[in-house]
Design an enzyme around this catalytic site. Structure first.
Site, PDB file in Angstrom:
ATOM      1  NE  ARG A   1      -4.202   1.694   2.231  1.00 35.80           N
ATOM      2  CZ  ARG A   1      -4.485   2.642   3.131  1.00 35.80           C
ATOM      3  NH1 ARG A   1      -3.680   2.831   4.149  1.00 35.80           N
ATOM      4  NH2 ARG A   1      -5.570   3.383   3.011  1.00 35.80           N
TER       5      ARG A   1
ATOM      6  CB  ILE B   1      -5.944   5.498  -0.796  1.00 43.49           C
ATOM      7  CG1 ILE B   1      -5.822   3.975  -0.885  1.00 43.49           C
ATOM      8  CG2 ILE B   1      -5.269   5.995   0.477  1.00 43.49           C
ATOM      9  CD1 ILE B   1      -4.354   3.502  -1.013  1.00 43.49           C
ATOM     10  CB  SER B   2     -11.149   3.133   0.424  1.00 44.39           C
ATOM     11  OG  SER B   2     -11.765   3.710  -0.691  1.00 44.39           O
ATOM     12  CD  GLN B   3     -11.635   1.947   7.772  1.00 46.06           C
ATOM     13  OE1 GLN B   3     -12.688   2.524   7.493  1.00 46.06           O
ATOM     14  NE2 GLN B   3     -11.467   1.241   8.870  1.00 46.06           N
ATOM     15  N   PRO B   4      -8.438   0.417   4.390  1.00 50.37           N
ATOM     16  CG  PRO B   4      -6.179  -0.106   4.791  1.00 50.37           C
ATOM     17  CD  PRO B   4      -7.207   0.969   5.006  1.00 50.37           C
TER      18      PRO B   4
END
Ligand code: SAH
Length: 221
Positions: free
Chosen positions: A42, A68-71
């Site tokens: 990431r 970038i979204s939360q994992p």
């Protein structure tokens, strides 16, 4: 943003393992999804200023006002799609390209659409640096889908819309599954759609916060 970093940077291996463990503790059980997180660096998809935070379970700014979204949200969406490895998948909102590469480990082929040229170009470099060879990217309005490669076995939308764009439903194969945030500009819920002929079954899941899906069949810019 500076240029993509080498993917196999050993200094981040421990941090990545800890993120995978955190996802597991938060309820992600699909082993292939967890494996994809272990395989995907990431830190190579975020700006250098936030690279030290790349393995926090948090959304991060990636430029052009996007995130970038939360994992965990990626993991949850990928798990809900119940991928087998054989799918041709359409992703709307390439953003950083991180989820694109997660998908590349989980399916046969990924088609991904991004509307902002700067992000599309940046993601193209990062996806290439990650070595993903089963990915096609384009820069256009993803609310119209990507009709040239339709139908898709799965569609994953990474931005929130007031309703699911009809062209995306039309481009879903028989038995195909689509996951998308649906709601207002501030808050949405993850909605999973499964196509059975002319019928589209809907299930609603977690509350989420995504950036707006901007385009002809989404929000105005
Ligand atoms: N999965 C990405 C999420 C990026 S945020 C990641 O983790 O990096 C959502 C992205 O959707 C943004 O890059 C935004 O520009 C893009 N987007 C919004 N509306 C779009 C549209 N109509 N077509 C394609 N991309 C769109």
């Amino acid at each position: 943003m500076d240029s993509p970093v080498a993917v196999a940077t050993p200094q981040f291996t421990g941090a990545r393992r800890r993120l995978v463990e955190e996802l597991r503790l938060k309820g992600i059980a699909d082993a292939s999804v967890l494996k994809a997180f272990e395989l995907t660096a990431r830190h190579a998809f975020v700006p250098s200023g936030v690279r030290h935070r790349a393995y926090e379970d948090a959304a991060l700014l990636i430029g052009s006002g996007q995130t970038i979204s939360q994992p965990f949200v990626h993991a949850r969406s990928l798990e809900l799609l119940k991928l087998t490895g054989a799918e041709r998948v359409l992703e709307i909102g390439t953003g950083s390209g991180y989820q694109t590469v997660l998908l590349s480990h989980l399916v046969q082929r990924v088609y991904s659409v991004e509307r902002i040229a700067a992000l599309h170009e940046r993601a193209a470099e990062a996806v290439k640096a990650a070595g993903a060879s089963n990915v096609d990217l384009t820069c256009s309005d993803g609310t119209a889908g990507w009709p040239e490669h339709a139908p898709y076995d799965a569609i994953l939308v990474s931005a929130g819309a007031p309703e699911i764009p009809q062209p995306l439903l039309d481009q879903l194969s028989e038995g195909g599954r689509l996951i998308t945030p649906v709601g207002d500009r501030e808050m949405q819920r993850l909605v999973l759609v499964t196509r059975h002929g002319a019928r589209f079954d809907r299930q609603t899941f977690d509350p989420v916060r995504f950036v707006p899906l901007v385009g002809e069949h989404g929000w105005d810019a």
